[in-house]
Design a protein around this motif. Structure first.
Motif, short mmCIF file in Angstrom:
data_model
loop_
_atom_site.label_atom_id
_atom_site.label_comp_id
_atom_site.label_asym_id
_atom_site.label_seq_id
_atom_site.Cartn_x
_atom_site.Cartn_y
_atom_site.Cartn_z
N LYS A 7 0.83 -1.19 0.00
CA LYS A 7 0.00 0.00 0.00
C LYS A 7 0.87 1.25 0.00
O LYS A 7 1.95 1.27 0.59
N SER A 40 -9.49 15.36 4.56
CA SER A 40 -9.91 14.78 5.84
C SER A 40 -10.51 15.84 6.76
O SER A 40 -11.42 15.54 7.54
N ILE A 50 -12.34 9.52 9.34
CA ILE A 50 -11.72 8.47 8.53
C ILE A 50 -10.21 8.56 8.75
O ILE A 50 -9.64 9.65 8.90
N ASP A 51 -9.59 7.39 8.78
CA ASP A 51 -8.15 7.35 9.00
C ASP A 51 -7.44 8.15 7.90
O ASP A 51 -7.78 8.07 6.71
N THR A 53 -4.52 7.77 6.63
CA THR A 53 -3.85 6.92 5.63
C THR A 53 -4.82 6.47 4.55
O THR A 53 -4.43 6.33 3.38
N ALA A 54 -6.10 6.26 4.90
CA ALA A 54 -7.09 5.86 3.90
C ALA A 54 -7.30 6.98 2.87
O ALA A 54 -7.45 6.71 1.67
N TYR A 55 -7.31 8.22 3.33
CA TYR A 55 -7.41 9.34 2.38
C TYR A 55 -6.22 9.36 1.44
O TYR A 55 -6.36 9.54 0.22
N GLU A 57 -4.26 6.87 0.54
CA GLU A 57 -4.30 5.73 -0.38
C GLU A 57 -5.30 5.97 -1.51
O GLU A 57 -5.03 5.66 -2.67
N ALA A 58 -6.47 6.52 -1.16
CA ALA A 58 -7.48 6.79 -2.19
C ALA A 58 -6.98 7.83 -3.19
O ALA A 58 -7.16 7.68 -4.41
#
Length: 212
Positions: A7, A40, A50-51, A53-55, A57-58
């Motif tokens: 990732k 975020s 939302i985490d 890191t998820a932002y 990655e997206a």
């Protein structure tokens, strides 16, 4: 079993041997990292916490798709933004009409905001249209040759003039009229010291000087 794809992570972990200041500079200059911070911050009121890191990655996945000429996410974004701007225009125009006639200053303010939203909506749709159908640029071919070139702009060559029939433009003001028409002119008075001598009589002038 296929190996799992790693990732994407923020650039702080990409250079473990670099100094702390260099890693912090990379974080500040990374456009995806900064955009993830802003997304975020604004997105938590819509989708909750939302985490981070998820932002990241997206955003990384969308950026990778665009680099591979897959513009689906960009087209969806422009379409959604145009729809949102159109909704703003309709609401602001409604409020302007509600204040018309009683509160003119408020009506004018709402109308200005409505027209700005309408202008941004139009610009967004134009950007979407150019993305779907990019303009074709035609470049003219440059005619480059070594040495001088002769360019004939006319339909044909101009016939040469007959120099024998052409009037002398230097000696004539008009055809047939010379600069010196040879007209009669008044005689100039003579110089008395240079007047012609009269008849000479050798016998009357006495003896000749010198011997023959």
């Amino acid at each position: 079993m296929a190996r799992a794809k790693p990732k994407p992570t923020p650039p702080v972990a990409e250079m473990p041997s670099a100094s702390r200041e260099r890693r912090l500079a990379d974080i500040a200059l990374d456009p995806l990292f900064g955009s993830a911070v802003v997304a975020s911050s604004f997105g938590k009121h819509i989708s909750g916490d939302i985490d981070f890191t998820a932002y990241y990655e997206a955003l990384h996945e969308r950026a990778t798709a665009i680099r591979n000429n897959k513009l689906g996410s960009a087209e969806d974004m422009l379409t959604a933004q145009a729809a949102a701007l159109n909704a703003m225009f309709l609401e602001l125009a409604r409020r302007s009409g509600a204040n018309m006639g009683e509160y003119m200053q408020a009506a004018e303010t709402y109308m200005r905001l409505a027209l700005k939203a309408q202008s941004q909506c139009r610009a967004t749709l134009e950007a979407l249209a150019m993305m779907k159908n990019p303009p074709v640029i035609y470049a003219r071919q440059a005619n480059i040759a070594n040495g001088p070139q002769q360019v004939n702009n006319g339909d044909g060559l101009t016939p040469a003039r007959d120099l024998a029939d052409a009037p002398n433009e230097v000696l004539e003001l008009e055809h047939g009229k010379w600069l010196e028409p040879r007209a009669a002119c008044t005689a100039i008075g003579g110089d008395p010291a240079l007047e012609a001598l009269g008849a000479v009589d050798g016998t009357a002038n006495g003896r000749r000087q010198g011997k023959r």
